[in-house]
Design a protein around this motif. Structure first.
Motif, PDB file in Angstrom:
ATOM      1  N   VAL A  61       0.024  10.201  19.128  1.00  0.00           N
ATOM      2  CA  VAL A  61       0.680   9.952  17.842  1.00  0.00           C
ATOM      3  C   VAL A  61       0.783   8.463  17.504  1.00  0.00           C
ATOM      4  O   VAL A  61       1.364   8.096  16.482  1.00  0.00           O
ATOM      5  N   MET A  62       0.185   7.612  18.339  1.00  0.00           N
ATOM      6  CA  MET A  62       0.278   6.171  18.122  1.00  0.00           C
ATOM      7  C   MET A  62      -0.175   5.735  16.723  1.00  0.00           C
ATOM      8  O   MET A  62       0.462   4.873  16.104  1.00  0.00           O
ATOM      9  N   PRO A  63      -1.260   6.300  16.157  1.00  0.00           N
ATOM     10  CA  PRO A  63      -1.651   5.878  14.803  1.00  0.00           C
ATOM     11  C   PRO A  63      -0.549   6.093  13.764  1.00  0.00           C
ATOM     12  O   PRO A  63      -0.385   5.285  12.851  1.00  0.00           O
ATOM     13  N   MET A  64       0.225   7.177  13.904  1.00  0.00           N
ATOM     14  CA  MET A  64       1.334   7.411  12.982  1.00  0.00           C
ATOM     15  C   MET A  64       2.446   6.400  13.212  1.00  0.00           C
ATOM     16  O   MET A  64       3.053   5.885  12.264  1.00  0.00           O
ATOM     17  N   ALA A  65       2.712   6.111  14.470  1.00  0.00           N
ATOM     18  CA  ALA A  65       3.742   5.122  14.803  1.00  0.00           C
ATOM     19  C   ALA A  65       3.387   3.758  14.226  1.00  0.00           C
ATOM     20  O   ALA A  65       4.247   3.054  13.678  1.00  0.00           O
ATOM     21  N   LEU A  66       2.123   3.382  14.324  1.00  0.00           N
ATOM     22  CA  LEU A  66       1.682   2.100  13.785  1.00  0.00           C
ATOM     23  C   LEU A  66       1.771   2.090  12.264  1.00  0.00           C
ATOM     24  O   LEU A  66       2.127   1.072  11.655  1.00  0.00           O
ATOM     25  N   ALA A  67       1.472   3.214  11.643  1.00  0.00           N
ATOM     26  CA  ALA A  67       1.572   3.301  10.183  1.00  0.00           C
ATOM     27  C   ALA A  67       3.011   3.085   9.723  1.00  0.00           C
ATOM     28  O   ALA A  67       3.262   2.417   8.710  1.00  0.00           O
ATOM     29  N   LEU A  68       3.954   3.624  10.452  1.00  0.00           N
ATOM     30  CA  LEU A  68       5.363   3.430  10.122  1.00  0.00           C
ATOM     31  C   LEU A  68       5.751   1.955  10.176  1.00  0.00           C
ATOM     32  O   LEU A  68       6.483   1.459   9.321  1.00  0.00           O
ATOM     33  N   GLU A  69       5.234   1.246  11.170  1.00  0.00           N
ATOM     34  CA  GLU A  69       5.541  -0.185  11.273  1.00  0.00           C
ATOM     35  C   GLU A  69       4.860  -0.976  10.164  1.00  0.00           C
ATOM     36  O   GLU A  69       5.424  -1.949   9.655  1.00  0.00           O
ATOM     37  N   MET A  70       3.666  -0.572   9.761  1.00  0.00           N
ATOM     38  CA  MET A  70       2.992  -1.242   8.646  1.00  0.00           C
ATOM     39  C   MET A  70       3.818  -1.133   7.366  1.00  0.00           C
ATOM     40  O   MET A  70       4.001  -2.120   6.644  1.00  0.00           O
ATOM     41  N   VAL A  71       4.314   0.068   7.092  1.00  0.00           N
ATOM     42  CA  VAL A  71       5.093   0.264   5.875  1.00  0.00           C
ATOM     43  C   VAL A  71       6.414  -0.489   5.947  1.00  0.00           C
ATOM     44  O   VAL A  71       6.853  -1.102   4.966  1.00  0.00           O
ATOM     45  N   HIS A  72       7.044  -0.449   7.103  1.00  0.00           N
ATOM     46  CA  HIS A  72       8.298  -1.195   7.248  1.00  0.00           C
ATOM     47  C   HIS A  72       8.063  -2.688   7.019  1.00  0.00           C
ATOM     48  O   HIS A  72       8.839  -3.341   6.304  1.00  0.00           O
ATOM     49  N   THR A  73       6.992  -3.211   7.586  1.00  0.00           N
ATOM     50  CA  THR A  73       6.669  -4.621   7.395  1.00  0.00           C
ATOM     51  C   THR A  73       6.367  -4.923   5.931  1.00  0.00           C
ATOM     52  O   THR A  73       6.803  -5.946   5.399  1.00  0.00           O
ATOM     53  N   ALA A  74       5.639  -4.052   5.278  1.00  0.00           N
ATOM     54  CA  ALA A  74       5.347  -4.227   3.847  1.00  0.00           C
ATOM     55  C   ALA A  74       6.634  -4.282   3.035  1.00  0.00           C
ATOM     56  O   ALA A  74       6.783  -5.103   2.121  1.00  0.00           O
ATOM     57  N   SER A  75       7.585  -3.421   3.380  1.00  0.00           N
ATOM     58  CA  SER A  75       8.850  -3.404   2.640  1.00  0.00           C
ATOM     59  C   SER A  75       9.629  -4.699   2.848  1.00  0.00           C
ATOM     60  O   SER A  75      10.299  -5.184   1.924  1.00  0.00           O
ATOM     61  N   LEU A  76       9.538  -5.273   4.035  1.00  0.00           N
ATOM     62  CA  LEU A  76      10.230  -6.541   4.297  1.00  0.00           C
ATOM     63  C   LEU A  76       9.579  -7.691   3.530  1.00  0.00           C
ATOM     64  O   LEU A  76      10.282  -8.565   3.006  1.00  0.00           O
ATOM     65  N   ILE A  77       8.256  -7.693   3.470  1.00  0.00           N
ATOM     66  CA  ILE A  77       7.550  -8.720   2.703  1.00  0.00           C
ATOM     67  C   ILE A  77       8.016  -8.701   1.252  1.00  0.00           C
ATOM     68  O   ILE A  77       8.337  -9.742   0.661  1.00  0.00           O
ATOM     69  N   HIS A  78       8.054  -7.524   0.666  1.00  0.00           N
ATOM     70  CA  HIS A  78       8.471  -7.391  -0.733  1.00  0.00           C
ATOM     71  C   HIS A  78       9.969  -7.637  -0.901  1.00  0.00           C
ATOM     72  O   HIS A  78      10.403  -8.229  -1.901  1.00  0.00           O
ATOM     73  N   ASP A  79      10.771  -7.181   0.055  1.00  0.00           N
ATOM     74  CA  ASP A  79      12.220  -7.360  -0.023  1.00  0.00           C
ATOM     75  C   ASP A  79      12.611  -8.842  -0.040  1.00  0.00           C
ATOM     76  O   ASP A  79      13.613  -9.216  -0.650  1.00  0.00           O
ATOM     77  N   ASP A  80      11.807  -9.676   0.621  1.00  0.00           N
ATOM     78  CA  ASP A  80      12.120 -11.110   0.722  1.00  0.00           C
ATOM     79  C   ASP A  80      11.687 -11.914  -0.498  1.00  0.00           C
ATOM     80  O   ASP A  80      12.037 -13.092  -0.619  1.00  0.00           O
ATOM     81  N   LEU A  81      10.926 -11.312  -1.402  1.00  0.00           N
ATOM     82  CA  LEU A  81      10.403 -12.045  -2.553  1.00  0.00           C
ATOM     83  C   LEU A  81      11.529 -12.567  -3.455  1.00  0.00           C
ATOM     84  O   LEU A  81      12.607 -11.978  -3.521  1.00  0.00           O
ATOM     85  N   PRO A  82      11.279 -13.651  -4.170  1.00  0.00           N
ATOM     86  CA  PRO A  82      12.292 -14.202  -5.082  1.00  0.00           C
ATOM     87  C   PRO A  82      12.828 -13.190  -6.090  1.00  0.00           C
ATOM     88  O   PRO A  82      14.000 -13.245  -6.467  1.00  0.00           O
ATOM     89  N   ALA A  83      11.996 -12.261  -6.530  1.00  0.00           N
ATOM     90  CA  ALA A  83      12.437 -11.262  -7.497  1.00  0.00           C
ATOM     91  C   ALA A  83      13.346 -10.203  -6.875  1.00  0.00           C
ATOM     92  O   ALA A  83      13.998  -9.447  -7.606  1.00  0.00           O
ATOM     93  N   MET A  84      13.390 -10.156  -5.545  1.00  0.00           N
ATOM     94  CA  MET A  84      14.216  -9.159  -4.852  1.00  0.00           C
ATOM     95  C   MET A  84      15.390  -9.870  -4.192  1.00  0.00           C
ATOM     96  O   MET A  84      16.320 -10.295  -4.868  1.00  0.00           O
ATOM     97  N   ASP A  85      15.342 -10.050  -2.855  1.00  0.00           N
ATOM     98  CA  ASP A  85      16.460 -10.685  -2.151  1.00  0.00           C
ATOM     99  C   ASP A  85      16.311 -12.193  -2.013  1.00  0.00           C
ATOM    100  O   ASP A  85      17.233 -12.870  -1.563  1.00  0.00           O
ATOM    101  N   ASP A  86      15.140 -12.714  -2.338  1.00  0.00           N
ATOM    102  CA  ASP A  86      14.899 -14.168  -2.361  1.00  0.00           C
ATOM    103  C   ASP A  86      15.302 -14.822  -1.037  1.00  0.00           C
ATOM    104  O   ASP A  86      16.204 -15.651  -0.983  1.00  0.00           O
ATOM    105  N   ASP A  87      14.611 -14.434   0.026  1.00  0.00           N
ATOM    106  CA  ASP A  87      14.922 -14.966   1.356  1.00  0.00           C
ATOM    107  C   ASP A  87      13.738 -15.758   1.892  1.00  0.00           C
ATOM    108  O   ASP A  87      12.579 -15.451   1.584  1.00  0.00           O
ATOM    109  N   ASP A  88      14.039 -16.778   2.701  1.00  0.00           N
ATOM    110  CA  ASP A  88      12.963 -17.618   3.243  1.00  0.00           C
ATOM    111  C   ASP A  88      12.842 -17.521   4.752  1.00  0.00           C
ATOM    112  O   ASP A  88      12.090 -18.275   5.368  1.00  0.00           O
ATOM    113  N   LEU A  89      13.587 -16.573   5.367  1.00  0.00           N
ATOM    114  CA  LEU A  89      13.533 -16.399   6.818  1.00  0.00           C
ATOM    115  C   LEU A  89      13.522 -14.924   7.149  1.00  0.00           C
ATOM    116  O   LEU A  89      14.339 -14.155   6.642  1.00  0.00           O
ATOM    117  N   ARG A  90      12.613 -14.516   8.019  1.00  0.00           N
ATOM    118  CA  ARG A  90      12.513 -13.122   8.447  1.00  0.00           C
ATOM    119  C   ARG A  90      11.997 -13.098   9.877  1.00  0.00           C
ATOM    120  O   ARG A  90      10.984 -13.704  10.192  1.00  0.00           O
TER     121      ARG A  90
END
Length: 271
Positions: A50-79
């Motif tokens: 099931v490792m491919p599914m586990a890795l997919a979950l981490e990809m999506v979580h990472t994508a959400s953090l990238i977008h969450d940190d954007l100036p239009a969202m939470d506007d953060d410069d450290l993650r």
């Protein structure tokens, strides 16, 4: 895993690949893939299956953090203790890197999982539902609007992907519908507990411990478990939801010992 390879695949622009890999490699708890692997193991399927599914979950979580940190969202410069993606690569590339990780998260398990097709389809469907308007994206909207209760916000924004992490592992392992429902309830409670702990740490934690800016929720006037219930009230709810999640594992005996221990660890985490 290909997504962490330093060299981009054929016909892939180097810049977007570097941006994707940058955020995937800066660390983190890797909670969601661990939950997926542990859930599958609970039902007798090895990590590799099931490792491919586990890795997919981490990809999506990472994508959400990238977008969450954007100036239009939470506007953060450290993650995760490092400059956020848009600080390093610019806002446009950060948006594209998040989008690319999201797309790759669906392609990767479809290509690399070697399990019965009906299980793969069911797992991917569960995965997709956790991300959309009644999942993570919807939760982000409620978080920005600040009108819903912390329970409702966390159930979508944080809880849906954590819940999907354990449920997809169970589905891919061929768990019965009854057992999928039990692990679903465990994941839902754990997701709420995880967000409560995050809200508490945003108040009492340090930037060094958390690897991200502290006090952002209060400065942005967000409705959190701490702002609504206070620190003591939030701690009481954290214990309540941790115990609730564990109670749904009671029927699995010693096989659930890792998930139980993980829940208790997360209740008292400092990062």
């Amino acid at each position: 895993m290909q997504i962490w390879a330093d060299n981009p695949p054929a016909n892939t622009p180097e810049t977007i690949w570097n941006s994707m890999v940058y955020s995937m490699k800066v660390g983190g708890k890797r909670l969601r893939p661990v939950l997926c692997l542990a859930s599958a193991e609970l039902f007798g399927v090895s990590n590799g299956d099931v490792m491919p599914m586990a890795l997919a979950l981490e990809m999506v979580h990472t994508a959400s953090l990238i977008h969450d940190d954007l100036p239009a969202m939470d506007d953060d410069d450290l993650r995760r203790g490092k400059p956020t993606n848009h600080v390093v690569y610019g806002e446009a590339m950060a948006i594209l890197a998040g989008d690319a990780l999201l797309c790759h998260a669906f392609e990767y398990p479809m290509v690399h999982l070697n399990l019965p097709p009906e299980r793969i389809i069911a797992a991917i469907s569960c995965f997709a539902k956790a991300l959309g308007p009644y999942g993570m994206c919807g939760g982000q909207v409620w978080d920005m609007e600040g009108k819903e209760s912390p329970e409702n916000i966390s159930a979508l924004k944080t809880g849906q992907l954590i819940r999907a992490s354990v449920v997809t592992g169970a589905i891919l392992a061929g768990a019965t519908v009854e057992d999928q429902n039990k692990i679903d309830l465990y994941g839902s409670a754990l997701g709420t507990a995880f967000q409560i702990a995050d809200d508490i740490l945003d108040v009492i934690g340090t930037e060094e411990q958390m690897g991200k800016s502290i006090g952002k929720d209060q400065s942005q006037g967000k409705r959190t478990f701490v702002s609504v219930y206070g620190l003591d009230g939030a701690r009481t709810l954290l214990n309540k939801y941790t115990d609730l999640g564990i109670s749904h594992l009671s029927g699995f005996g010693d096989k659930a010992s890792f998930l139980i221990a993980l829940s208790k660890y997360l209740e008292h985490r400092t990062m």
